[in-house]
Design an enzyme around this catalytic site. Structure first.
Site, mmCIF file in Angstrom:
data_model
loop_
_atom_site.group_PDB
_atom_site.id
_atom_site.type_symbol
_atom_site.label_atom_id
_atom_site.label_comp_id
_atom_site.label_asym_id
_atom_site.label_seq_id
_atom_site.Cartn_x
_atom_site.Cartn_y
_atom_site.Cartn_z
ATOM 1 C CG ASP A 30 -2.077 0.964 1.070
ATOM 2 O OD1 ASP A 30 -3.229 0.511 0.932
ATOM 3 O OD2 ASP A 30 -1.827 2.195 1.092
ATOM 4 C CB ILE A 31 0.747 4.307 -2.100
ATOM 5 C CG1 ILE A 31 1.821 5.235 -2.622
ATOM 6 C CG2 ILE A 31 -0.519 5.061 -1.777
ATOM 7 C CD1 ILE A 31 1.474 5.848 -3.978
ATOM 8 C CG ASN A 87 -12.350 -0.443 3.857
ATOM 9 O OD1 ASN A 87 -12.735 -0.827 4.964
ATOM 10 N ND2 ASN A 87 -11.143 0.065 3.672
ATOM 11 C CB VAL A 96 -9.188 2.091 -4.934
ATOM 12 C CG1 VAL A 96 -8.887 1.517 -6.318
ATOM 13 C CG2 VAL A 96 -8.151 3.155 -4.561
ATOM 14 C CG HIS A 100 -8.540 -2.780 -2.571
ATOM 15 N ND1 HIS A 100 -9.490 -2.074 -3.294
ATOM 16 C CD2 HIS A 100 -8.356 -2.103 -1.426
ATOM 17 C CE1 HIS A 100 -9.842 -1.009 -2.610
ATOM 18 N NE2 HIS A 100 -9.185 -1.006 -1.460
ATOM 19 C CG HIS A 102 -7.011 -2.870 3.027
ATOM 20 N ND1 HIS A 102 -6.273 -1.714 2.875
ATOM 21 C CD2 HIS A 102 -8.214 -2.622 2.418
ATOM 22 C CE1 HIS A 102 -6.987 -0.811 2.210
ATOM 23 N NE2 HIS A 102 -8.171 -1.338 1.938
HETATM 24 P P1 5GP Z 1 -9.841 1.522 0.283
HETATM 25 O O1 5GP Z 1 -9.970 2.788 1.073
HETATM 26 O O2 5GP Z 1 -10.484 1.654 -1.070
HETATM 27 O O3 5GP Z 1 -10.259 0.297 1.010
HETATM 28 O O4 5GP Z 1 -8.281 1.334 0.074
HETATM 29 C C1 5GP Z 1 -7.572 1.873 -0.992
HETATM 30 C C2 5GP Z 1 -6.114 1.719 -0.645
HETATM 31 O O5 5GP Z 1 -5.354 1.879 -1.824
HETATM 32 C C3 5GP Z 1 -5.616 2.745 0.367
HETATM 33 O O6 5GP Z 1 -5.058 2.074 1.487
HETATM 34 C C4 5GP Z 1 -4.591 3.544 -0.419
HETATM 35 O O7 5GP Z 1 -3.496 3.946 0.357
HETATM 36 C C5 5GP Z 1 -4.196 2.576 -1.519
HETATM 37 N N1 5GP Z 1 -3.772 3.220 -2.740
HETATM 38 C C6 5GP Z 1 -4.433 4.201 -3.408
HETATM 39 N N2 5GP Z 1 -3.769 4.540 -4.516
HETATM 40 C C7 5GP Z 1 -2.668 3.726 -4.552
HETATM 41 C C8 5GP Z 1 -1.589 3.617 -5.478
HETATM 42 O O8 5GP Z 1 -1.501 4.304 -6.477
HETATM 43 N N3 5GP Z 1 -0.642 2.688 -5.193
HETATM 44 C C9 5GP Z 1 -0.713 1.886 -4.095
HETATM 45 N N4 5GP Z 1 0.279 0.999 -3.917
HETATM 46 N N5 5GP Z 1 -1.720 1.982 -3.205
HETATM 47 C C10 5GP Z 1 -2.678 2.888 -3.433
#
Ligand code: 5GP
Length: 114
Positions: A30-31, A87, A96, A100, A102
């Site tokens: 994760d970034i 999520n 996103v 995915h 986590h």
């Molecule tokens: P969500 O909030 O949708 O469950 O999680 C999205 C996750 O994707 C977040 O933890 C966010 O930090 C990660 N994320 C968003 N954009 C990128 C990216 O460009 N690269 C990577 N490696 N992670 C990303």
């Protein structure tokens, strides 16, 4: 609908630290990590949320969990424990819209989550 950032990563159009890949899945760091280990396990097929799944996706979803436990073992967090979560939509904070999981580990997590 525009392509997700994860689809761009899968097609190598956007950089990421890839920790696992096979025909159906990719796993990346994760970034913006929320734990010492924070890996996203992502199906290559773009499915926007859990709500779009049906029975035909059961094997794919099960495979993600098996890959998660293997990555946890490789990262040496299996014995101490880890969290695997998804999520779904706004109340859970999904940002996103490409499913995915986590995989979080390397610290103690509270329960219930905030
Ligand atoms: P969500 O909030 O949708 O469950 O999680 C999205 C996750 O994707 C977040 O933890 C966010 O930090 C990660 N994320 C968003 N954009 C990128 C990216 O460009 N690269 C990577 N490696 N992670 C990303």
């Amino acid at each position: 609908m525009s392509e997700s950032i994860f689809s761009k990563i899968i097609k190598r159009e956007f950089p990421a630290e890839i920790v696992y890949e096979d025909d159906e899945l990719i796993a990346i760091n994760d970034i913006n990590p929320q734990a010492p280990v924070h890996i996203l396990i992502i199906p290559k097929r773009e499915i926007s949320t859990l709500n779009e799944l049906d029975e035909s996706d059961a094997i794919l979803m099960g495979k993600i969990i098996i890959v998660a436990k293997k990555i946890a073992a490789n990262k040496d967090i299996a014995e101490d424990g880890y969290r695997l979560l998804v999520n779904c939509n706004k109340n859970a904070g999904q940002t996103v819209f490409h499913i995915h999981f986590h995989l979080l580990g390397g610290r103690i997590f509270g329960w219930p989550p905030g």
